[in-house]
Design a protein around this motif. Structure first.
Motif, PDB file in Angstrom:
ATOM      1  N   MET A   1       1.754 -38.851 -51.395  1.00 52.75           N
ATOM      2  CA  MET A   1       2.750 -38.681 -50.350  1.00 52.75           C
ATOM      3  C   MET A   1       2.318 -37.529 -49.469  1.00 52.75           C
ATOM      4  SD  MET A   1       6.826 -37.880 -50.538  1.00 52.75           S
ATOM      5  CE  MET A   1       6.700 -36.212 -51.122  1.00 52.75           C
ATOM      6  N   ILE A  24       0.375 -44.172 -36.842  1.00 57.33           N
ATOM      7  CA  ILE A  24       0.477 -43.665 -38.216  1.00 57.33           C
ATOM      8  C   ILE A  24       1.228 -44.681 -39.083  1.00 57.33           C
ATOM      9  CG2 ILE A  24       1.486 -41.887 -39.701  1.00 57.33           C
ATOM     10  CD1 ILE A  24       1.005 -39.916 -37.356  1.00 57.33           C
ATOM     11  N   ALA A  25       2.342 -45.225 -38.572  1.00 60.00           N
ATOM     12  CA  ALA A  25       3.120 -46.209 -39.326  1.00 60.00           C
ATOM     13  C   ALA A  25       2.288 -47.446 -39.637  1.00 60.00           C
ATOM     14  CB  ALA A  25       4.378 -46.590 -38.538  1.00 60.00           C
ATOM     15  N   ARG A  27      -0.996 -47.626 -39.902  1.00 56.44           N
ATOM     16  CA  ARG A  27      -2.015 -47.281 -40.899  1.00 56.44           C
ATOM     17  C   ARG A  27      -1.411 -47.173 -42.293  1.00 56.44           C
ATOM     18  NH1 ARG A  27      -6.194 -43.240 -37.817  1.00 56.44           N
ATOM     19  NH2 ARG A  27      -6.344 -44.507 -35.953  1.00 56.44           N
ATOM     20  N   CYS A  28      -0.215 -46.600 -42.394  1.00 52.65           N
ATOM     21  CA  CYS A  28       0.466 -46.531 -43.694  1.00 52.65           C
ATOM     22  C   CYS A  28       0.746 -47.940 -44.209  1.00 52.65           C
ATOM     23  CB  CYS A  28       1.769 -45.743 -43.573  1.00 52.65           C
ATOM     24  SG  CYS A  28       1.560 -43.966 -43.420  1.00 52.65           S
ATOM     25  N   GLY A  33       1.897 -48.858 -47.696  1.00 56.44           N
ATOM     26  CA  GLY A  33       2.886 -47.775 -47.744  1.00 56.44           C
ATOM     27  C   GLY A  33       3.890 -47.869 -46.617  1.00 56.44           C
ATOM     28  N   GLU A  34       4.580 -46.751 -46.408  1.00 58.38           N
ATOM     29  CA  GLU A  34       5.591 -46.683 -45.359  1.00 58.38           C
ATOM     30  C   GLU A  34       5.643 -45.279 -44.791  1.00 58.38           C
ATOM     31  OE1 GLU A  34       9.513 -45.706 -48.050  1.00 58.38           O
ATOM     32  OE2 GLU A  34       9.202 -47.745 -47.363  1.00 58.38           O
ATOM     33  N   MET A  35       6.160 -45.162 -43.576  1.00 57.26           N
ATOM     34  CA  MET A  35       6.323 -43.889 -42.910  1.00 57.26           C
ATOM     35  C   MET A  35       7.779 -43.719 -42.512  1.00 57.26           C
ATOM     36  SD  MET A  35       4.863 -42.561 -39.262  1.00 57.26           S
ATOM     37  CE  MET A  35       6.253 -43.201 -38.362  1.00 57.26           C
ATOM     38  N   THR A  48       7.183 -38.283 -43.075  1.00 56.14           N
ATOM     39  CA  THR A  48       6.787 -38.543 -44.456  1.00 56.14           C
ATOM     40  C   THR A  48       6.053 -39.877 -44.535  1.00 56.14           C
ATOM     41  OG1 THR A  48       8.734 -37.349 -45.264  1.00 56.14           O
ATOM     42  CG2 THR A  48       7.595 -38.771 -46.838  1.00 56.14           C
ATOM     43  N   CYS A  49       4.871 -39.868 -45.134  1.00 51.13           N
ATOM     44  CA  CYS A  49       4.101 -41.098 -45.366  1.00 51.13           C
ATOM     45  C   CYS A  49       3.928 -41.266 -46.877  1.00 51.13           C
ATOM     46  CB  CYS A  49       2.732 -41.014 -44.712  1.00 51.13           C
ATOM     47  SG  CYS A  49       2.764 -40.931 -42.944  1.00 51.13           S
ATOM     48  N   ARG A  50       4.271 -42.444 -47.364  1.00 55.33           N
ATOM     49  CA  ARG A  50       4.089 -42.758 -48.773  1.00 55.33           C
ATOM     50  C   ARG A  50       3.151 -43.958 -48.873  1.00 55.33           C
ATOM     51  NH1 ARG A  50       8.067 -40.452 -52.187  1.00 55.33           N
ATOM     52  NH2 ARG A  50       9.762 -39.537 -51.007  1.00 55.33           N
ATOM     53  N   VAL A  51       2.093 -43.802 -49.647  1.00 57.85           N
ATOM     54  CA  VAL A  51       1.151 -44.896 -49.891  1.00 57.85           C
ATOM     55  C   VAL A  51       0.898 -44.977 -51.395  1.00 57.85           C
ATOM     56  CG1 VAL A  51       0.026 -44.828 -47.644  1.00 57.85           C
ATOM     57  CG2 VAL A  51      -0.855 -43.418 -49.463  1.00 57.85           C
TER      58      VAL A  51
END
Length: 53
Positions: A1, A24-25, A27-28, A33-35, A48-51
């Motif tokens: 994260m 960015i969203a 790419r996540c 993942g999600e942003m 916040t980016c979670r992958v």
């Protein structure tokens, strides 16, 4: 994260995703993942980016 908090000048008005945030969203999402972007009452925001690992 990955979480980034802006401690600079407050943002005024609505936060609208632009090319940078959209990129960015995307790419996540490509990584499964999600942003999320959230603003506090003072106009500062947290990205916040979670992958998956």
């Amino acid at each position: 994260m990955l979480s980034v908090a802006d401690d600079g000048a407050p943002v005024t008005g609505e936060i609208v995703p632009g090319t940078g945030l959209r990129s960015i969203a995307e790419r996540c999402a490509c990584l499964g993942g999600e942003m999320r972007v959230e603003a506090d009452q003072g106009g500062r925001f947290t990205l916040t980016c979670r992958v998956p690992e």
